[in-house]
Design a protein around this motif. Structure first.
Motif, PDB file in Angstrom:
ATOM      1  N   SER A 165      50.655  84.185  70.575  1.00  0.00           N
ATOM      2  CA  SER A 165      50.217  83.501  72.019  1.00  0.00           C
ATOM      3  C   SER A 165      51.094  82.328  72.440  1.00  0.00           C
ATOM      4  CB  SER A 165      48.993  83.789  72.157  1.00  0.00           C
ATOM      5  OG  SER A 165      48.600  82.895  71.355  1.00  0.00           O
ATOM      6  N   GLN A 166      50.571  81.498  73.198  1.00  0.00           N
ATOM      7  CA  GLN A 166      51.007  80.321  73.620  1.00  0.00           C
ATOM      8  C   GLN A 166      50.929  79.430  72.212  1.00  0.00           C
ATOM      9  OE1 GLN A 166      53.417  80.424  75.850  1.00  0.00           O
ATOM     10  NE2 GLN A 166      52.464  78.843  77.523  1.00  0.00           N
ATOM     11  N   LYS A 167      52.022  78.994  71.496  1.00  0.00           N
ATOM     12  CA  LYS A 167      51.864  78.131  70.295  1.00  0.00           C
ATOM     13  C   LYS A 167      52.801  77.068  70.246  1.00  0.00           C
ATOM     14  CE  LYS A 167      50.324  82.241  67.637  1.00  0.00           C
ATOM     15  NZ  LYS A 167      48.777  81.728  67.747  1.00  0.00           N
ATOM     16  N   TYR A 168      52.658  76.318  69.178  1.00  0.00           N
ATOM     17  CA  TYR A 168      53.604  75.046  68.903  1.00  0.00           C
ATOM     18  C   TYR A 168      53.495  74.985  67.463  1.00  0.00           C
ATOM     19  CZ  TYR A 168      49.549  72.228  68.076  1.00  0.00           C
ATOM     20  OH  TYR A 168      48.288  71.605  67.483  1.00  0.00           O
ATOM     21  N   THR A 169      54.731  74.380  66.833  1.00  0.00           N
ATOM     22  CA  THR A 169      54.914  74.179  65.676  1.00  0.00           C
ATOM     23  C   THR A 169      55.218  72.992  65.082  1.00  0.00           C
ATOM     24  OG1 THR A 169      55.958  76.558  65.562  1.00  0.00           O
ATOM     25  CG2 THR A 169      56.493  75.250  63.646  1.00  0.00           C
ATOM     26  N   ILE A 170      54.486  72.700  64.379  1.00  0.00           N
ATOM     27  CA  ILE A 170      54.613  70.896  63.421  1.00  0.00           C
ATOM     28  C   ILE A 170      55.072  71.337  62.097  1.00  0.00           C
ATOM     29  CG2 ILE A 170      53.645  69.010  62.461  1.00  0.00           C
ATOM     30  CD1 ILE A 170      52.937  69.450  65.631  1.00  0.00           C
ATOM     31  N   SER A 171      56.430  70.855  62.095  1.00  0.00           N
ATOM     32  CA  SER A 171      57.138  70.862  60.778  1.00  0.00           C
ATOM     33  C   SER A 171      57.642  69.726  60.344  1.00  0.00           C
ATOM     34  CB  SER A 171      58.528  71.898  60.946  1.00  0.00           C
ATOM     35  OG  SER A 171      59.362  71.471  61.894  1.00  0.00           O
ATOM     36  N   LEU A 219      50.737  70.453  72.109  1.00  0.00           N
ATOM     37  CA  LEU A 219      51.311  70.939  73.049  1.00  0.00           C
ATOM     38  C   LEU A 219      53.061  71.398  72.800  1.00  0.00           C
ATOM     39  CD1 LEU A 219      50.393  68.593  75.925  1.00  0.00           C
ATOM     40  CD2 LEU A 219      49.609  70.512  75.464  1.00  0.00           C
ATOM     41  N   ALA A 220      53.987  70.557  71.980  1.00  0.00           N
ATOM     42  CA  ALA A 220      55.146  70.862  71.769  1.00  0.00           C
ATOM     43  C   ALA A 220      55.191  70.816  70.322  1.00  0.00           C
ATOM     44  CB  ALA A 220      55.975  70.001  72.660  1.00  0.00           C
ATOM     45  N   ASN A 221      56.389  71.593  70.237  1.00  0.00           N
ATOM     46  CA  ASN A 221      56.914  71.537  68.682  1.00  0.00           C
ATOM     47  C   ASN A 221      57.157  70.128  68.357  1.00  0.00           C
ATOM     48  OD1 ASN A 221      56.687  74.336  68.604  1.00  0.00           O
ATOM     49  ND2 ASN A 221      58.921  74.782  69.109  1.00  0.00           N
ATOM     50  N   LYS A 222      57.003  69.658  67.037  1.00  0.00           N
ATOM     51  CA  LYS A 222      57.362  68.592  66.670  1.00  0.00           C
ATOM     52  C   LYS A 222      57.598  68.397  65.182  1.00  0.00           C
ATOM     53  CE  LYS A 222      55.582  63.894  66.703  1.00  0.00           C
ATOM     54  NZ  LYS A 222      54.773  62.827  67.318  1.00  0.00           N
ATOM     55  N   VAL A 223      58.746  67.744  64.695  1.00  0.00           N
ATOM     56  CA  VAL A 223      59.176  67.615  63.692  1.00  0.00           C
ATOM     57  C   VAL A 223      58.757  66.124  63.068  1.00  0.00           C
ATOM     58  CG1 VAL A 223      61.212  67.278  61.877  1.00  0.00           C
ATOM     59  CG2 VAL A 223      61.266  69.067  63.958  1.00  0.00           C
ATOM     60  N   MET A 224      57.943  65.885  61.913  1.00  0.00           N
ATOM     61  CA  MET A 224      57.550  64.860  61.254  1.00  0.00           C
ATOM     62  C   MET A 224      57.815  64.732  59.714  1.00  0.00           C
ATOM     63  SD  MET A 224      53.554  65.208  61.666  1.00  0.00           S
ATOM     64  CE  MET A 224      53.499  65.147  63.481  1.00  0.00           C
ATOM     65  N   ASN A 225      58.141  63.599  59.519  1.00  0.00           N
ATOM     66  CA  ASN A 225      58.234  63.400  57.952  1.00  0.00           C
ATOM     67  C   ASN A 225      57.227  62.333  57.617  1.00  0.00           C
ATOM     68  OD1 ASN A 225      60.776  64.850  57.568  1.00  0.00           O
ATOM     69  ND2 ASN A 225      62.018  63.247  58.009  1.00  0.00           N
TER      70      ASN A 225
END
Lengths: 787, 294
Positions: free
Chosen positions: A20-26, A89-95
């Motif tokens: 469904s409506q999803k977002y990804t944290i990586s 809400l939105a995909n996000k890349v975090m270190n």
């Protein structure tokens, strides 16, 4: 039956396509100070109760339903938790940079951890923090990763002081020992008393003894995955340690701050250097000179470069050798000079070039090229030179054996949603086996005679291919599965072997406190170590499966339960049954240095092992450690050994107990102790004796007594038990930390059996059995300085 | 903290000293019930081409915990020999303290390729037997003594005997020994060598040779010995060069491994190769050639 199993696997992987409506944290989780990636760090989303862990490269990806702002919790043993607010809400890349705790007790995992034993799908896996391994008291103060693993349930040691691992009834060659993803074929120094792994250069150690994920293959009994540190990206640091038999120096730091780092770590023993003057003197007289000695060394080096947030590259190299030498020569002031030069050297060289690439926030790729070379090289030159005539009479001998691999591997991690973690990949290995070659060169110049001969075994080339796919699959909130399939092929001579190996692990949480687990794995091994039972000797030969020698196969089932008793204590209980076929062994009386085809000297048979393992571990707090208990049976059956009758494996150990504890008396003093108990090893004893000629000349009528043997491994040596104690005194000063470690091996001096033999006791006029013990109370002291 | 730092050091020091003082740590005598074993006849003989009389020892095995006083002699045993189908009965010959000896008189000398079967029987034991073929004789081109033989594997100075011969095609095994003949006595000289085709036999004075590395070729083979002057060697050294079958080689080699196993705690038990069916012991056949060393 097979069709049903494969259909089931396919069905289990289908649901991830529906989303469904999803977002990804990586991103990556790393040590805040050094930039070192943290393997297996927890990433947890309390709102949804979903979580994941970082992979071998410290990377994570967590896909969640869009639901507004919330918090992600990052945690790792020995580090303070980090909470990060996400917009949801939105995909996000975090270190994420975690800050190390001063002591292990400060960690409080407030949220549900995906690393908790109840939540892990995989069973039969143990991670030991390297810091804990470094605290365990060790023989002569030499911290040894493999000996630390021997203290875990299901893992047995071999003989006294040996670092061979016998995992769930398997032999040491059935362990896939990976150093930065590269197989290490000979993990021992000094005939098995020390391992080749320098603990100062190691970041992480993981042991898998059953329920193997599909990404692993090629060995029957275990995977020991050792990762080297990457090198500090931010600051230059060093670690010097001086021990009784060796010293180590590790240097690490940035080459380009925040982007490129290096690590170099070396270790060398110095018994040969310390004893050189004495040995040299013992060789020297008015006519001759010479020397002898033994040493081993290791060198690890690694360079890590961050091209961008998406691309990183690692180059790691290991080289280590054991060298024994012995030279003797007449002094030059004589007309005829006799000489002998002997060198016995064995060791590994490994190398790995890895490229991590983030294809997108859900797809992580790793490409690796590896090289591994184990070689035994024995040289002996005997000769005479005549000064006046310049004549030479020389025999040069060389014996070489070994194995060399070139391999390429491509792995893909795909996290479509929190319910699935898919891994897939391909691995190809080109093996070159040298099963033992003699080179003989003989020159007699006065006779104009020159003879050269190469005898021994043909060098064999073989290629091994593996494909795998696995999914860590959350079926319901209570049920997790790890399913997968490992396909392998092996081409040797004109034969191509193939194997389909299904793998499945299940974790069922009926409530929050308990997990019930089960696993099934089939494994195939195409390479064999032909070894005499007892020790990791350099003469042990790595040999391929051939047209005549079939590959080794196993299947293993395990069931178990796990529970977190308190925030820092875990209990797991597992029962397992493992069946092994086509194991190899020397035939009775066969030797290593023989000129006949090695395939004629070996025989194939079967084995089985079953048992129960209990593991109670306290990971955090002033006191940490574990209790491990194993109840097990291990048997072997070879048609050509023991008259075809089943016999106990030498390391069949009914009871095996390990108690490991480490207590921080204060911030400056840490006390550590280990107590082990094991049922005695099974050995073969003589049962009768008879008279025989003492020599081959029938004219001499002298006799000696020879012995015949009972059922193979029919006698149990006495139980083994030992207490090791150590204290670490730590003093921190600005920019450096020094540690004095003092302790002792076998503190109460138990006479542990090393081997037994019959002898005649002339005092009692009786034949008696005598036991030889090896290590009494052995104290140690080491000094280390971190700067 | 109750224990201060100096006290911990003292505690450790005392513990270390007290345990280091343990005497006789390394060896312990263990109580053991006698393990079961199968009672068997032990039959031993060596037959050479040219022999007309064959000498046998016949005995039985004993339990491993038996004492020296428990004899090995096997009363009422019978020995038979069959050469190319013709049977001979053994006679008691000379009794040592613990063994029974037999002699068998043949009609003719043993020749290369003769098929020889030996057997020993007793009412209380299974009949032990073995069959072998007498090998061909091996030819030598020259045997030369050298005062300087270089260093041996242990770095000791040696003299040597160099043997030149043409190895016949096919798998061949040899046994070499060296005898020094003096006016007052003869004795076997201990031999060794660094060539990988050589290995010591269990009696140390003989050398076993496997022709795998020089099959069908001319070979110069150095047999090392303790240092000896040319004068001392002159006319006193005799090489016995013997062709043996594979069974002889295997027996000698496995028995050497057996003898060596005590030195190696990592070794597995070595079962000595035997060619006696339903029994223990060894039936060796050989064809020897004695040459004076030049």
């Amino acid at each position: 039956m097979n069709v049903k199993i494969y259909t089931l696997f396919l069905l289990m992987w289908m649901p991830f396509l529906l989303s469904s409506q999803k977002y990804t944290i990586s991103g990556y989780v790393e040590d805040g100070a050094s930039g070192e990636k943290l393997i297996g760090a927890n990433v947890f989303h309390p709102n949804s109760n979903y979580g994941t862990t970082t992979n071998t490269y410290g990377y994570f990806s967590l896909t969640l339903d869009q639901a507004g702002s919330s918090t992600l919790v990052f945690s790792y043993i020995g580090y303070q938790n980090e909470e990060v607010v996400i917009d949801g809400l939105a995909n996000k890349v975090m270190n994420i940079k975690l800050t190390a705790s001063n002591t292990l007790e400060t960690i409080e995992v407030t949220a549900e951890s995906s690393k908790r034993i109840e939540n892990q799908t995989q069973m039969s896996v143990v991670d030991i923090p390297i810091k804990q391994i470094q605290r365990i008291p060790a023989l002569m103060g030499e911290v040894d990763v493999l000996k630390a693993l021997q203290l875990l349930p299901g893992v047995q040691s071999g003989g006294e002081g040996q670092n061979g691992l016998y995992v769930r009834g398997g032999s040491p060659d059935q362990n896939l020992i990976l150093l930065d993803g590269v197989p290490v074929y000979n993990a021992s120094h000094l005939f098995g008393f020390f391992s080749v792994f320098n603990a100062d250069a190691i970041k992480d150690v993981r042991l898998i003894k059953g329920g193997f994920p599909a990404r692993y293959g090629g060995r029957l009994s275990s995977v020991i995955d050792i990762n080297l540190k990457e090198g500090n990206l931010n600051e230059f640091h060093g670690d010097l340690s001086v021990g009784l038999i060796s010293s180590k120096l590790t240097l690490e730091g940035p080459i380009s701050k925040g982007k490129t780092s290096f690590l170099v770590s070396g270790r060398r023993t110095y018994i040969d250097i310390l004893t050189r003057p004495i040995i040299k003197k013992s060789f020297e007289d008015e006519n001759t000179e010479g020397g002898a000695g033994y040493y081993f060394y290791d060198l690890n080096a690694k360079v890590n470069h961050k091209f961008s947030d998406r691309d990183r590259m690692y180059l790691s190299v290991y080289t280590g050798d054991d060298v024994f030498y012995f030279d003797q020569k007449d002094k030059d002031n004589q007309e005829i000079i006799d000489f002998t030069e002997n060198k016995l050297a064995w060791g590994n060289i490994t190398g790995a070039l890895r490229w991590n690439h983030i294809l997108n926030e859900k797809l992580f790729a790793n490409t690796t090229i590896t090289y591994s070379n184990y070689k035994l090289d024995t040289k002996a030159n005997f000769g005479t030179t005549y000064k006046s005539s310049n004549d030479e009479d020389i025999i040069r001998l060389q014996y070489i054996s070994g194995i060399k691999d070139w391999a390429a591997k491509f792995d893909l991690d795909y996290v479509p949603n929190p319910n699935h973690f898919i891994k897939t990949g391909v691995n190809i290995i080109l093996h070159t086996f040298n099963p033992g070659t003699f080179n003989l060169e003989q020159t007699i110049t006065s006779e104009n005679y020159h003879f050269e001969s190469v005898v021994g075994q043909d060098i064999k080339n073989a290629s091994e291919l593996a494909l795998y796919a696995e999914d860590d699959f959350l079926v319901t909130k209570q049920l997790k599965l790890n399913t997968g399939i490992h396909l392998s092929g092996f081409a040797v001579d004109k034969k191509f072997y193939t194997s389909i190996q299904p793998r499945i692990s299940m974790n069922w949480n009926p409530n929050k406190n308990w997990a019930f687990k089960a696993s099934y794995a089939t494994m195939r091994q195409y390479i064999n170590l032909l070894a005499f039972e007892g020790a990791g000797l350099p003469t042990d030969l790595w040999l391929p499966t051939t047209e005549r020698i079939k590959p080794q196969d196993s299947w293993q089932v395990a069931v178990g339960a796990g529970k977190t008793l308190s925030n820092s204590m875990e209990l797991s209980v597992e029962a397992y049954y493992k069946n092994m076929t086509n194991l190899i062994s020397y035939k009775d009386g066969a030797g290593v240095f023989e000129l006949t085809d090695w395939q004629d000297r070996i025989t194939q048979g079967n084995g089985k092992s079953y048992g129960l393992e209990v593991f109670l571990q306290k990971k955090k707090g002033k006191f940490s450690g574990w209790l491990g208990y194993t109840l097990s049976w291990t048997k072997r059956q070879f048609d050509e050994i023991n008259n075809g009758k089943e016999f106990p494996y030498r390391y069949d150990r009914r009871h095996d107990i390990s108690l490991v504890g480490s207590y921080d008396i204060s911030k400056k003093i840490n006390l550590a102790a280990t107590w082990v108990f094991g049922t005695g090893n099974a050995v073969t004893l003589s049962n009768s004796k008879y008279r025989a000629f003492t020599n081959l000349n029938p004219d001499y009528n002298y006799f000696t007594t020879l012995e015949t043997y009972s059922d193979k491994n029919g006698y149990r040596m006495r139980p083994y038990h030992r207490l090791d104690v150590g204290i670490n005194f730590v003093k921190k000063k600005p920019n450096r930390e020094r540690t004095w470690s003092v302790g002792a091996y076998n503190t109460y001096g138990n006479k542990n059996p090393f081997y037994v033999y019959f002898d005649y006791d002339y005092e009692t006029d009786k034949q008696v059995l005598k036991q030889i013990s090896l290590f009494p109370f052995i104290p140690y002291v080491t000094y280390s300085l971190k700067f | 903290m109750a224990m201060t730092l100096p006290k911990i050091y003292i505690f450790f020091f005392v513990v270390m000293i007290s345990f280091s003082a343990c005497e006789n740590f390394f060896e312990t005598t263990i109580e053991l019930d006698p393990p079961p074993y199968e009672k068997q006849i032990v039959l031993e003989t060596i037959a050479k081409a040219g022999d007309k009389d064959l000498y046998f020892t016949v005995s039985h095995n004993n339990g491993i915990l038996s004492n020296y006083d428990d004899g090995y002699a096997l009363e009422d045993a019978k020995v038979e020999v069959e050469v190319n189908g013709k049977k001979y009965i053994g006679e008691s010959y000379f009794g040592t303290a613990q063994l029974n000896n037999f002699i068998v008189h043949l009609d003719t000398e043993l020749l290369p390729n003769d098929k020889v079967t030996i057997s020993a029987s007793h009412p209380d034991y299974p009949t032990a037997s073995s069959t072998e073929f007498i090998p061909q004789v091996a030819m030598i081109e020259s045997v030369v003594f050298y005062e300087n033989g270089g260093l041996d594997q242990d770095g000791n100075q040696t003299s040597k005997v160099q043997i030149k011969f043409k190895d016949p095609k096919g798998r061949n095994f040899y046994l070499a020994s060296l005898k020094q003949v003096r006016l007052s006595y003869d004795y076997n000289v201990d031999l060794s060598g660094v060539d990988p085709s050589l290995s010591n036999s269990f009696d140390y004075t003989s050398i076993l040779i496997d022709d795998t590395s020089f099959d069908g070729q001319e070979k110069l083979l150095d047999l090392q010995m303790y240092t000896m002057s040319k004068e001392e060697a002159q006319g006193t050294l005799f090489l016995t060069w013997t062709q043996i079958p594979e069974s002889f080689y295997k027996y000698s080699k496995s028995r050497k491994q057996y003898e060596d196993r005590d030195d190696n705690p990592f070794s597995s038990p070595v079962t000595i190769f035997d060619n006696i069916d339903n029994g223990l012991g060894f039936f060796g056949v050989m064809n020897e050639n004695i040459l004076e060393v030049q």
